[in-house]
Design a protein around this motif. Structure first.
Motif, PDB file in Angstrom:
ATOM      1  N   GLY A 345       0.796  -1.241   0.000  1.00 28.06           N
ATOM      2  CA  GLY A 345       0.000   0.000   0.000  1.00 28.06           C
ATOM      3  C   GLY A 345       0.818   1.275   0.000  1.00 28.06           C
ATOM      4  O   GLY A 345       2.051   1.250  -0.064  1.00 28.06           O
ATOM      5  N   ASN A 346       0.098   2.386   0.033  1.00 25.55           N
ATOM      6  CA  ASN A 346       0.686   3.709   0.222  1.00 25.55           C
ATOM      7  C   ASN A 346       0.235   4.235   1.578  1.00 25.55           C
ATOM      8  O   ASN A 346      -0.791   3.803   2.108  1.00 25.55           O
ATOM      9  CB  ASN A 346       0.170   4.695  -0.843  1.00 25.55           C
ATOM     10  N   PHE A 347       0.978   5.217   2.091  1.00 25.37           N
ATOM     11  CA  PHE A 347       0.650   5.795   3.401  1.00 25.37           C
ATOM     12  C   PHE A 347       0.336   7.271   3.206  1.00 25.37           C
ATOM     13  O   PHE A 347       1.190   8.052   2.784  1.00 25.37           O
ATOM     14  CB  PHE A 347       1.861   5.625   4.327  1.00 25.37           C
ATOM     15  N   LEU A 348      -0.905   7.659   3.506  1.00 24.09           N
ATOM     16  CA  LEU A 348      -1.325   9.062   3.414  1.00 24.09           C
ATOM     17  C   LEU A 348      -1.509   9.572   4.836  1.00 24.09           C
ATOM     18  O   LEU A 348      -2.455   9.194   5.526  1.00 24.09           O
ATOM     19  CB  LEU A 348      -2.626   9.169   2.617  1.00 24.09           C
ATOM     20  N   LEU A 349      -0.579  10.395   5.259  1.00 26.29           N
ATOM     21  CA  LEU A 349      -0.498  10.798   6.664  1.00 26.29           C
ATOM     22  C   LEU A 349      -1.064  12.207   6.832  1.00 26.29           C
ATOM     23  O   LEU A 349      -0.648  13.141   6.148  1.00 26.29           O
ATOM     24  CB  LEU A 349       0.978  10.751   7.088  1.00 26.29           C
ATOM     25  N   ASN A 350      -2.010  12.350   7.756  1.00 25.36           N
ATOM     26  CA  ASN A 350      -2.736  13.617   7.885  1.00 25.36           C
ATOM     27  C   ASN A 350      -2.179  14.542   8.979  1.00 25.36           C
ATOM     28  O   ASN A 350      -1.858  14.110  10.083  1.00 25.36           O
ATOM     29  CB  ASN A 350      -4.203  13.324   8.233  1.00 25.36           C
ATOM     30  N   ILE A 351      -2.131  15.832   8.613  1.00 22.73           N
ATOM     31  CA  ILE A 351      -1.844  16.892   9.582  1.00 22.73           C
ATOM     32  C   ILE A 351      -2.975  17.913   9.481  1.00 22.73           C
ATOM     33  O   ILE A 351      -3.380  18.282   8.374  1.00 22.73           O
ATOM     34  CB  ILE A 351      -0.494  17.580   9.250  1.00 22.73           C
ATOM     35  N   GLY A 352      -3.471  18.386  10.618  1.00 21.09           N
ATOM     36  CA  GLY A 352      -4.529  19.404  10.622  1.00 21.09           C
ATOM     37  C   GLY A 352      -3.944  20.770  10.961  1.00 21.09           C
ATOM     38  O   GLY A 352      -3.534  20.988  12.095  1.00 21.09           O
ATOM     39  N   PRO A 353      -3.881  21.690   9.981  1.00 23.40           N
ATOM     40  CA  PRO A 353      -3.348  23.026  10.280  1.00 23.40           C
ATOM     41  C   PRO A 353      -4.238  23.782  11.271  1.00 23.40           C
ATOM     42  O   PRO A 353      -5.448  23.573  11.309  1.00 23.40           O
ATOM     43  CB  PRO A 353      -3.362  23.726   8.914  1.00 23.40           C
ATOM     44  N   GLY A 354      -3.610  24.659  12.036  1.00 21.29           N
ATOM     45  CA  GLY A 354      -4.338  25.437  13.039  1.00 21.29           C
ATOM     46  C   GLY A 354      -4.984  26.677  12.440  1.00 21.29           C
ATOM     47  O   GLY A 354      -4.768  27.006  11.265  1.00 21.29           O
ATOM     48  N   PRO A 355      -5.774  27.403  13.261  1.00 18.42           N
ATOM     49  CA  PRO A 355      -6.543  28.553  12.764  1.00 18.42           C
ATOM     50  C   PRO A 355      -5.676  29.718  12.309  1.00 18.42           C
ATOM     51  O   PRO A 355      -6.124  30.554  11.529  1.00 18.42           O
ATOM     52  CB  PRO A 355      -7.394  28.957  13.967  1.00 18.42           C
ATOM     53  N   ASP A 356      -4.426  29.753  12.777  1.00 19.28           N
ATOM     54  CA  ASP A 356      -3.538  30.839  12.358  1.00 19.28           C
ATOM     55  C   ASP A 356      -2.847  30.505  11.037  1.00 19.28           C
ATOM     56  O   ASP A 356      -2.127  31.323  10.476  1.00 19.28           O
ATOM     57  CB  ASP A 356      -2.490  31.118  13.453  1.00 19.28           C
ATOM     58  N   GLY A 357      -3.016  29.270  10.557  1.00 20.47           N
ATOM     59  CA  GLY A 357      -2.380  28.889   9.293  1.00 20.47           C
ATOM     60  C   GLY A 357      -1.053  28.190   9.514  1.00 20.47           C
ATOM     61  O   GLY A 357      -0.226  28.116   8.607  1.00 20.47           O
ATOM     62  N   GLU A 358      -0.850  27.657  10.691  1.00 19.71           N
ATOM     63  CA  GLU A 358       0.406  26.948  10.970  1.00 19.71           C
ATOM     64  C   GLU A 358       0.128  25.535  11.471  1.00 19.71           C
ATOM     65  O   GLU A 358      -0.968  25.242  11.947  1.00 19.71           O
ATOM     66  CB  GLU A 358       1.225  27.713  12.027  1.00 19.71           C
ATOM     67  N   TRP A 359       1.124  24.693  11.340  1.00 23.02           N
ATOM     68  CA  TRP A 359       1.065  23.363  11.943  1.00 23.02           C
ATOM     69  C   TRP A 359       1.616  23.446  13.363  1.00 23.02           C
ATOM     70  O   TRP A 359       2.424  24.345  13.673  1.00 23.02           O
ATOM     71  CB  TRP A 359       1.968  22.385  11.183  1.00 23.02           C
ATOM     72  N   ALA A 360       1.257  22.500  14.183  1.00 17.41           N
ATOM     73  CA  ALA A 360       1.861  22.377  15.517  1.00 17.41           C
ATOM     74  C   ALA A 360       3.345  22.051  15.330  1.00 17.41           C
ATOM     75  O   ALA A 360       3.712  21.364  14.368  1.00 17.41           O
ATOM     76  CB  ALA A 360       1.169  21.264  16.286  1.00 17.41           C
ATOM     77  N   PRO A 361       4.208  22.529  16.230  1.00 19.60           N
ATOM     78  CA  PRO A 361       5.636  22.241  16.097  1.00 19.60           C
ATOM     79  C   PRO A 361       5.933  20.751  16.014  1.00 19.60           C
ATOM     80  O   PRO A 361       6.865  20.322  15.322  1.00 19.60           O
ATOM     81  CB  PRO A 361       6.250  22.828  17.376  1.00 19.60           C
ATOM     82  N   GLU A 362       5.125  19.943  16.704  1.00 18.46           N
ATOM     83  CA  GLU A 362       5.352  18.483  16.681  1.00 18.46           C
ATOM     84  C   GLU A 362       5.300  17.943  15.248  1.00 18.46           C
ATOM     85  O   GLU A 362       6.014  17.011  14.891  1.00 18.46           O
ATOM     86  CB  GLU A 362       4.285  17.729  17.490  1.00 18.46           C
ATOM     87  N   ALA A 363       4.433  18.514  14.433  1.00 19.66           N
ATOM     88  CA  ALA A 363       4.282  18.014  13.066  1.00 19.66           C
ATOM     89  C   ALA A 363       5.587  18.211  12.292  1.00 19.66           C
ATOM     90  O   ALA A 363       6.059  17.298  11.610  1.00 19.66           O
ATOM     91  CB  ALA A 363       3.126  18.720  12.368  1.00 19.66           C
ATOM     92  N   TYR A 364       6.170  19.389  12.412  1.00 19.07           N
ATOM     93  CA  TYR A 364       7.448  19.647  11.729  1.00 19.07           C
ATOM     94  C   TYR A 364       8.531  18.708  12.241  1.00 19.07           C
ATOM     95  O   TYR A 364       9.331  18.167  11.488  1.00 19.07           O
ATOM     96  CB  TYR A 364       7.902  21.091  11.947  1.00 19.07           C
TER      97      TYR A 364
END
Ligand code: GLC
Length: 476
Positions: A345-364
């Motif tokens: 298979g393939n892996f499609l990994l999701n990140i949910g951006p925050g209301p300010d338009g940034e990702w949580a530092p953990e995601a990076y």
């Protein structure tokens, strides 16, 4: 009588040939595409292995589940919270006013594309419209959109978020996927405001108001047309909301309903392919030829599946942004990727951006760590096919260009004294440990088994890595 026989013969032929094309597996059926451009794109996509999914909309301001809190079903994931929770209509009004304060001024899609590319991701799927109907693109067909008059971000030069995201990821050489929800809970031709909605389904009788449903079909097709016309090359049309499909009306013993909602998928797929030749259409969870790959959600199938598929999974606990969400460790994510690839298979990994338009530092941070591992070991991931015995005694197996990659996953309860690899005939059994100059000792049995003693050096590597990749070359 003769006519009867010829008709039944034809029915049998159709039945048998459909059976040949359709593959039953994992309780699901897969239909191989016939269009040669689709086949080509599918083969390309299957080699990418690792992609990014993003769920984003005004709901991120409340840190709640995407869309589902306005669905009046008595399910955990639909539960409303906060000051308006007690009254459905008040809540819905407040939810639908969220665009007026949605102003993600830190939105910088180049930064995301850069981080995803460094992690080794090769494609990206973005929620252009989720079930709540809010459009993250500049649709002409509703004002309920990111560029609409009531949206706080509409005056920003980057307001057409979908365009910004598609361009940034395409510029990094990545495949582009448009997530699009077939149900639209904002559209009056889906949830007619005259009637209260009762569940996720269309809330009026399609038999009584056929013109309304026709309008809804036109609207849906119109928006998909916009997305596939005005946004450059799109590789995947990822359609969600599998309950919008042609089916028999059914009421289950627990009161849940399946409502026939024929959206005319053949017409949607035909239009999509005219606008974007070869595009992959993923009519999620709807059995039939309009699902070019299957999409197990939040899980890795138990075994090898020999048709195209992709696990979609959250990096945190939620698809949408939730402050303080718990993120999976990079080691866990890397091992998930290895297991998925070893099952085809393939892996499609999701990140949910925050209301300010940034990702949580953990995601990076997770992406950076995954990237470091991929730089060394990606050879055993990209464009690889599964290899027997797939997963055994701590190893998962992939293969490419005459090499077998035996990937030792270090989430074992105990490490054995000796690691045991199983190789097919014709592999002499001399391993190379990817990214290391360590000379790996190996004893080879006649049965194609390779025994690798766990020396102290190897043990310390095992302890510090999510997965070690041993490469074996076949006889040349
Ligand atoms: C689930 C969620 C939906 C989300 C989807 C992504 O079905 O209910 O909101 O978009 O997963 O795969």
């Amino acid at each position: 009588m003769k006519k009867f026989f010829s008709v039944s013969l034809i029915i049998w032929i159709i039945f048998l040939s459909a059976g040949l094309r359709a593959q039953h597996h994992d309780d699901r059926v897969y239909f191989w595409p016939e269009d040669s451009l689709v086949k080509e794109k599918l083969a390309w996509w299957q080699n990418l292995k690792f992609g990014l999914l993003m769920h984003w909309g005004p709901y991120s301001q409340w840190g709640v589940v995407e869309s589902w809190s306005i669905c009046p079903e008595d399910e955990d994931w639909c539960a409303r919270k906060g000051p308006f929770a007690h009254d459905y209509f008040e809540y819905r009004k407040a939810y639908e006013s969220l665009p007026s304060t949605f102003n993600p001024v830190r939105f910088n899609p180049q930064r995301w594309a850069e981080a995803a590319a460094k992690a080794g991701m090769k494609y990206m799927v973005f929620t252009t419209k989720h079930h709540d109907g809010f459009c993250m693109f500049d649709t002409k067909l509703t004002d309920y959109r990111i560029t609409g008059p009531d949206c706080a971000f509409s005056g920003n030069p980057a307001a057409n978020i979908t365009r910004g995201i598609f361009d940034a990821f395409r510029n990094k050489g990545m495949g582009i996927g448009a997530y699009f929800s077939k149900p639209d809970w904002h559209c009056p031709d889906y949830w007619d405001p005259y009637f209260p909605p009762v569940d996720r389904n269309v809330n009026y009788s399609r038999e009584k108001y056929p013109e309304k449903w026709e309008r809804y079909k036109d609207f849906t097709r119109g928006q998909i047309r916009e997305l596939l016309t005005d946004y450059g090359r799109v590789d995947i049309l990822w359609l969600d909301g599998g309950w919008v499909k042609k089916c028999a009306d059914t009421v289950f013993p627990d009161g849940k309903r399946l409502v026939n909602q024929d959206i005319d998928m053949p017409a949607i797929a035909a239009m999509a392919r005219k606008l974007q030749p070869g595009i992959l259409v993923v009519d999620r969870a709807v059995e039939g030829p309009d699902q070019n790959y299957l999409t197990p959600e939040q899980r890795v199938p138990e075994q090898l599946l020999d048709f195209p598929w992709e696990t979609c999974m959250t990096m945190g606990n939620s698809w949408s942004y939730v402050p303080g969400d718990h993120y999976k460790s990079s080691a866990e994510l890397i091992r998930l990727l290895c297991r998925i690839v070893a099952r085809g298979g393939n892996f499609l990994l999701n990140i949910g951006p925050g209301p300010d338009g940034e990702w949580a530092p953990e995601a990076y941070q997770r992406l950076e760590e995954i990237g470091r591992w991929m730089e060394v070991n990606g050879e055993g991931i990209y464009a690889c096919k599964p290899a027997a015995p797939y997963e055994k005694e701590g190893f998962v197996y992939t293969q490419k260009n005459g090499f077998i990659y035996a990937i030792y996953l270090t989430d074992q309860d105990v490490f054995p004294e000796i690691l045991k690899v199983e190789l097919p005939d014709g592999y002499p059994g001399k391993p190379l440990l990817m990214g290391s100059s360590l000379k790996v000792k190996a004893d080879i049995s006649k049965k194609g088994e390779v025994f690798i003693p766990l020396t102290p050096e190897l043990k310390s590597l095992l302890k510090s890595s999510p997965a070690l990749v041993f490469r074996f070359a076949g006889k040349r």
